[in-house]
Design a protein around this motif. Structure first.
Motif, short mmCIF file in Angstrom:
data_model
loop_
_atom_site.label_atom_id
_atom_site.label_comp_id
_atom_site.label_asym_id
_atom_site.label_seq_id
_atom_site.Cartn_x
_atom_site.Cartn_y
_atom_site.Cartn_z
N MET A 1 33.08 86.88 75.37
CA MET A 1 32.77 85.46 75.16
C MET A 1 31.45 85.29 74.42
N GLU A 2 30.53 86.20 74.62
CA GLU A 2 29.23 86.12 73.96
C GLU A 2 29.36 86.28 72.45
N VAL A 3 30.32 87.06 71.99
CA VAL A 3 30.54 87.25 70.57
C VAL A 3 30.95 85.92 69.92
N VAL A 4 31.85 85.19 70.60
CA VAL A 4 32.30 83.90 70.08
C VAL A 4 31.13 82.95 69.96
N SER A 5 30.29 82.87 70.96
CA SER A 5 29.18 81.93 70.92
C SER A 5 28.15 82.31 69.86
N ALA A 6 28.11 83.56 69.44
CA ALA A 6 27.15 83.98 68.43
C ALA A 6 27.52 83.47 67.04
N TRP A 7 28.80 83.44 66.72
CA TRP A 7 29.20 83.01 65.37
C TRP A 7 29.69 81.57 65.31
N ALA A 8 29.97 80.95 66.45
CA ALA A 8 30.51 79.59 66.46
C ALA A 8 29.59 78.57 65.77
N PRO A 9 28.27 78.60 66.03
CA PRO A 9 27.42 77.64 65.31
C PRO A 9 27.44 77.85 63.79
N ALA A 10 27.45 79.09 63.36
CA ALA A 10 27.49 79.35 61.91
C ALA A 10 28.75 78.76 61.30
N VAL A 11 29.87 78.94 61.94
CA VAL A 11 31.14 78.40 61.44
C VAL A 11 31.12 76.87 61.49
N GLY A 12 30.66 76.32 62.61
CA GLY A 12 30.61 74.86 62.75
C GLY A 12 29.74 74.19 61.70
N PHE A 13 28.52 74.70 61.54
CA PHE A 13 27.61 74.13 60.54
C PHE A 13 28.17 74.28 59.12
N THR A 14 28.78 75.42 58.86
CA THR A 14 29.29 75.70 57.52
C THR A 14 30.51 74.84 57.19
N LEU A 15 31.36 74.58 58.16
CA LEU A 15 32.59 73.83 57.90
C LEU A 15 32.47 72.32 58.01
N LEU A 16 31.40 71.83 58.64
CA LEU A 16 31.25 70.38 58.80
C LEU A 16 31.21 69.64 57.46
N PRO A 17 30.36 70.02 56.51
CA PRO A 17 30.34 69.27 55.24
C PRO A 17 31.67 69.29 54.48
N PRO A 18 32.33 70.46 54.35
CA PRO A 18 33.62 70.41 53.64
C PRO A 18 34.67 69.57 54.37
N ALA A 19 34.60 69.52 55.70
CA ALA A 19 35.56 68.71 56.45
C ALA A 19 35.39 67.23 56.10
N GLY A 20 34.14 66.77 56.04
CA GLY A 20 33.88 65.39 55.64
C GLY A 20 34.29 65.14 54.20
N GLY A 21 34.02 66.11 53.35
CA GLY A 21 34.42 66.00 51.94
C GLY A 21 35.92 65.94 51.79
N PHE A 22 36.64 66.73 52.58
CA PHE A 22 38.10 66.73 52.53
C PHE A 22 38.65 65.37 52.95
N LEU A 23 38.05 64.81 53.99
CA LEU A 23 38.48 63.48 54.44
C LEU A 23 38.28 62.46 53.32
N GLY A 24 37.12 62.53 52.66
CA GLY A 24 36.86 61.62 51.54
C GLY A 24 37.81 61.83 50.38
N SER A 25 38.19 63.09 50.16
CA SER A 25 39.09 63.38 49.03
C SER A 25 40.47 62.78 49.25
N THR A 26 40.88 62.60 50.49
CA THR A 26 42.18 61.96 50.73
C THR A 26 42.14 60.51 50.26
N LEU A 27 40.98 59.86 50.35
CA LEU A 27 40.83 58.51 49.82
C LEU A 27 40.85 58.53 48.30
N THR A 28 40.22 59.54 47.73
CA THR A 28 40.10 59.66 46.28
C THR A 28 41.45 59.86 45.62
N LYS A 29 42.27 60.71 46.18
CA LYS A 29 43.57 61.03 45.57
C LYS A 29 44.41 59.80 45.34
#
Length: 164
Positions: A1-29
């Motif tokens: 479980m400690e391994v998951v908690s070590a990389w989870a913040p890196a993944v979360g921080f890294t994926l947050l901006p593209p997730a918001g961008g993807f949501l916006g792109s659905t409006l754009t299309k």
């Protein structure tokens, strides 16, 4: 479980901006084939297919940079308020541009939003440089793209003021 908690913040921080961008792109299309395509654009406007991969790379880069800052300052605390607060502010401004420009067709307000985004992103980058130079360097492509996007938004607004 400690391994998951070590990389989870890196993944979360890294994926947050593209997730918001993807949501916006659905409006754009929905608006590209009709309204945006009818606008006069300068000869140096990138083709539509360029925007998704460029924004994906930029969002991922800035997201990982925010993780590096968060990690360097020891999480959410007094030391993170300015660098991560500026980052959150510019990200919210960035995400708000799409509905302002594409949904509301407010090209002038879109430009104002981009200029505020650029200023806030620049301030975030400067504050990041004091915390983690690599994180600040990860923002440079974003700042360059914001400059291009602002110039493009200005030209589109200037050349299409009469269009509704």
């Amino acid at each position: 479980m400690e391994v998951v908690s070590a990389w989870a913040p890196a993944v979360g921080f890294t994926l947050l901006p593209p997730a918001g961008g993807f949501l916006g792109s659905t409006l754009t299309k929905q608006k590209l084939p009709v309204w945006y395509e009818s606008l006069q654009k300068p000869s140096w406007c990138p083709p539509n297919w360029v925007f998704a991969p460029v924004w994906g790379a930029i969002y991922t880069s800035m997201g990982y940079g925010s993780y590096l800052v968060w990690k360097e300052v020891g999480g959410f605390n007094k030391k993170s308020v300015i660098p991560l607060g500026l980052y959150a502010g510019q990200l919210a401004l960035n995400w708000s541009w799409t509905p302002i420009f594409f949904r509301a067709h407010k090209m002038g307000w879109g430009l104002v939003t981009l200029l505020l985004t650029t200023g806030t992103a620049t301030a975030a980058t400067v504050s990041w440089y004091k915390v983690n130079k690599t994180a600040a360097y990860l923002m440079i492509p974003y700042l360059a793209w914001l400059t291009l996007a602002s110039a493009l938004n200005y030209r589109v607004w200037k050349d299409n003021r009469d269009k509704k």
